[in-house]
Scaffold this motif. Sequence first.
Motif, PDB file in Angstrom:
ATOM      1  N   ALA A  48       0.690  -1.147  -0.130  1.00 34.59           N
ATOM      2  CA  ALA A  48       0.015   0.463   0.020  1.00 34.59           C
ATOM      3  C   ALA A  48       0.881   1.085  -0.130  1.00 34.59           C
ATOM      4  N   ASP A  49       2.265   1.893   0.911  1.00 39.60           N
ATOM      5  CA  ASP A  49       2.945   2.138   0.464  1.00 39.60           C
ATOM      6  C   ASP A  49       3.404   2.624  -0.314  1.00 39.60           C
ATOM      7  N   ARG A  50       3.868   1.726  -1.482  1.00 40.52           N
ATOM      8  CA  ARG A  50       4.808   2.174  -1.919  1.00 40.52           C
ATOM      9  C   ARG A  50       3.877   2.292  -3.571  1.00 40.52           C
ATOM     10  N   GLU A  51       2.222   1.368  -3.901  1.00 37.95           N
ATOM     11  CA  GLU A  51       1.220   1.641  -4.677  1.00 37.95           C
ATOM     12  C   GLU A  51       0.913   3.032  -4.571  1.00 37.95           C
ATOM     13  N   ALA A  52       0.136   3.968  -3.235  1.00 37.12           N
ATOM     14  CA  ALA A  52      -0.142   5.434  -3.269  1.00 37.12           C
ATOM     15  C   ALA A  52       0.910   6.239  -3.218  1.00 37.12           C
ATOM     16  N   GLU A  53       1.859   5.651  -3.157  1.00 37.60           N
ATOM     17  CA  GLU A  53       3.733   6.851  -3.680  1.00 37.60           C
ATOM     18  C   GLU A  53       3.398   6.796  -4.781  1.00 37.60           C
ATOM     19  N   ARG A  54       3.368   5.749  -5.755  1.00 35.94           N
ATOM     20  CA  ARG A  54       3.361   5.723  -7.091  1.00 35.94           C
ATOM     21  C   ARG A  54       2.176   6.495  -8.267  1.00 35.94           C
ATOM     22  N   THR A  55       1.518   6.584  -7.093  1.00 36.57           N
ATOM     23  CA  THR A  55      -0.076   7.260  -7.633  1.00 36.57           C
ATOM     24  C   THR A  55       0.192   8.054  -7.778  1.00 36.57           C
ATOM     25  N   MET A  56       0.958   8.677  -7.074  1.00 35.06           N
ATOM     26  CA  MET A  56       0.720   9.899  -6.641  1.00 35.06           C
ATOM     27  C   MET A  56       1.926  10.524  -7.534  1.00 35.06           C
ATOM     28  N   ARG A  57       2.722  10.077  -7.481  1.00 36.94           N
ATOM     29  CA  ARG A  57       4.277  10.579  -8.081  1.00 36.94           C
ATOM     30  C   ARG A  57       3.162  10.271  -9.939  1.00 36.94           C
ATOM     31  N   ASP A  58       2.653   9.711 -10.250  1.00 39.56           N
ATOM     32  CA  ASP A  58       2.514   9.989 -11.689  1.00 39.56           C
ATOM     33  C   ASP A  58       1.021  10.521 -11.811  1.00 39.56           C
ATOM     34  N   ILE A  59       0.311  10.878 -11.683  1.00 41.55           N
ATOM     35  CA  ILE A  59      -0.408  12.417 -10.870  1.00 41.55           C
ATOM     36  C   ILE A  59       0.650  13.805 -11.419  1.00 41.55           C
ATOM     37  N   LEU A  60       1.158  13.436  -9.861  1.00 37.03           N
ATOM     38  CA  LEU A  60       2.591  14.754 -10.489  1.00 37.03           C
ATOM     39  C   LEU A  60       3.328  14.810 -11.658  1.00 37.03           C
ATOM     40  N   ALA A  61       3.374  13.366 -12.551  1.00 41.97           N
ATOM     41  CA  ALA A  61       4.127  13.748 -13.649  1.00 41.97           C
ATOM     42  C   ALA A  61       3.436  14.211 -14.549  1.00 41.97           C
ATOM     43  N   ALA A  62       2.124  14.294 -14.296  1.00 43.53           N
ATOM     44  CA  ALA A  62       1.275  13.900 -15.527  1.00 43.53           C
ATOM     45  C   ALA A  62       0.801  15.936 -15.946  1.00 43.53           C
ATOM     46  N   ARG A  63       0.448  16.000 -14.235  1.00 43.56           N
ATOM     47  CA  ARG A  63      -0.157  17.741 -14.391  1.00 43.56           C
ATOM     48  C   ARG A  63       1.007  18.536 -13.842  1.00 43.56           C
ATOM     49  N   ARG A  64       1.806  18.191 -13.624  1.00 47.94           N
ATOM     50  CA  ARG A  64       3.254  19.328 -12.412  1.00 47.94           C
ATOM     51  C   ARG A  64       4.500  19.157 -12.894  1.00 47.94           C
ATOM     52  N   PRO A  65       4.683  18.549 -14.128  1.00 44.75           N
ATOM     53  CA  PRO A  65       6.012  17.978 -14.274  1.00 44.75           C
ATOM     54  C   PRO A  65       7.346  18.653 -14.165  1.00 44.75           C
ATOM     55  N   HIS A  66       7.192  19.761 -13.930  1.00 41.88           N
ATOM     56  CA  HIS A  66       8.283  20.850 -13.918  1.00 41.88           C
ATOM     57  C   HIS A  66       8.284  20.733 -12.012  1.00 41.88           C
ATOM     58  N   ASP A  67       8.270  20.685 -11.413  1.00 41.03           N
ATOM     59  CA  ASP A  67       7.672  20.528  -9.799  1.00 41.03           C
ATOM     60  C   ASP A  67       9.349  19.153  -9.191  1.00 41.03           C
ATOM     61  N   GLY A  68       9.845  19.725  -8.214  1.00 38.35           N
ATOM     62  CA  GLY A  68      10.287  17.996  -8.129  1.00 38.35           C
ATOM     63  C   GLY A  68       9.012  17.789  -7.152  1.00 38.35           C
ATOM     64  N   ILE A  69       9.895  16.246  -6.244  1.00 31.39           N
ATOM     65  CA  ILE A  69       9.135  15.744  -5.094  1.00 31.39           C
ATOM     66  C   ILE A  69      10.233  14.550  -4.462  1.00 31.39           C
ATOM     67  N   LEU A  70       9.770  14.400  -3.217  1.00 29.59           N
ATOM     68  CA  LEU A  70      10.730  14.452  -2.498  1.00 29.59           C
ATOM     69  C   LEU A  70       8.976  13.086  -1.498  1.00 29.59           C
ATOM     70  N   GLY A  71       9.905  12.057  -1.840  1.00 27.27           N
ATOM     71  CA  GLY A  71       8.584  11.009  -1.284  1.00 27.27           C
ATOM     72  C   GLY A  71       9.551   9.604  -0.273  1.00 27.27           C
ATOM     73  N   GLU A  72       8.701   9.256   0.513  1.00 26.20           N
ATOM     74  CA  GLU A  72       9.301   8.803   1.030  1.00 26.20           C
ATOM     75  C   GLU A  72       9.797   7.124   0.773  1.00 26.20           C
ATOM     76  N   GLU A  73       9.188   6.505   0.159  1.00 27.26           N
ATOM     77  CA  GLU A  73       9.719   4.998  -0.849  1.00 27.26           C
ATOM     78  C   GLU A  73      10.313   5.160  -1.241  1.00 27.26           C
ATOM     79  N   MET A  74      10.071   6.673  -2.281  1.00 27.78           N
ATOM     80  CA  MET A  74      10.772   6.254  -4.248  1.00 27.78           C
ATOM     81  C   MET A  74      11.885   7.146  -3.709  1.00 27.78           C
TER      82      MET A  74
END
Length: 262
Positions: A48-74
């Motif tokens: 659940a941790d890994r799937e949830a972060e991956r799902t959020m990252r996919d949305i950010l890649a589509a909607r906010r591709p220029h912003d950075g990401i700092l995630g617990e799992e990835m």
Amino acid sequence: MDRTADLPAIRATAHALADAARGVTLRHFRRSMTVDSKRDDFDPVTIADREAERTMRDILAARRPHDGILGEEMGATPGTSDLTWVLDPIDGTRAFISGSPTWGVLIAVQDADGPFFGVVDQPFTGERFEGAPDGATWTRGDDRRALTVSVTERLDRATILSTFPEVGTAEEGGAFHRLAARCRLTRYGLDCYAYALLAAGHVDLVVEAGLQPHDIAAPMAVIRAAGGIVTGWTGGPAHHGGRVIAAATPALHRAALEVLNG
């Protein structure tokens, strides 16, 4: 920096992330699953941790591709803008695997000065706590109300929370327990939900040690928007993690720092 112009798009994206993470985490909550550990001393992580972060990252890649990401799992993904999304897909995985509804999905947006927007979402109860430059709110379904911290100024009137009774090192634990002995009520084990309760005015102090940036960025934004204070134990910035204290009022914060620092 004034983030007013960015706020509608940031808010819409943050709620899209929280909605998506709700769906992922609830598919696994209170269900049988494999629990792995990141360390020998049991630091749990689940699908659940890994799937949830991956799902959020996919949305950010589509909607906010220029912003950075700092995630617990990835980890960290650099961006080309001055904004970073700080994600903790399940804050409180120990609670999650125990069936306790005190975990949450943490989403924050920060710039060089720290987090200015945050969401603490509890999917099982349906509660969402948001902090932004234009204020702090609680929602559950169609219910909505403003968040405001308590007016407690004295330690002997305060309710204090920490996730673990040992808090951190022996020295850190000793400092916490000196402070807790001065407070009216001490409670443990609520993870990010403790910070949400502080923003809502139900508790007065949260004190922890050994935090990572993804643990505190979103709660910090929510509490500050609700009128509270979040710093390190010496009064400095807290968004890098480590020893953190959140307090409802300046007077309570000062009194707690005095005890923590001997």
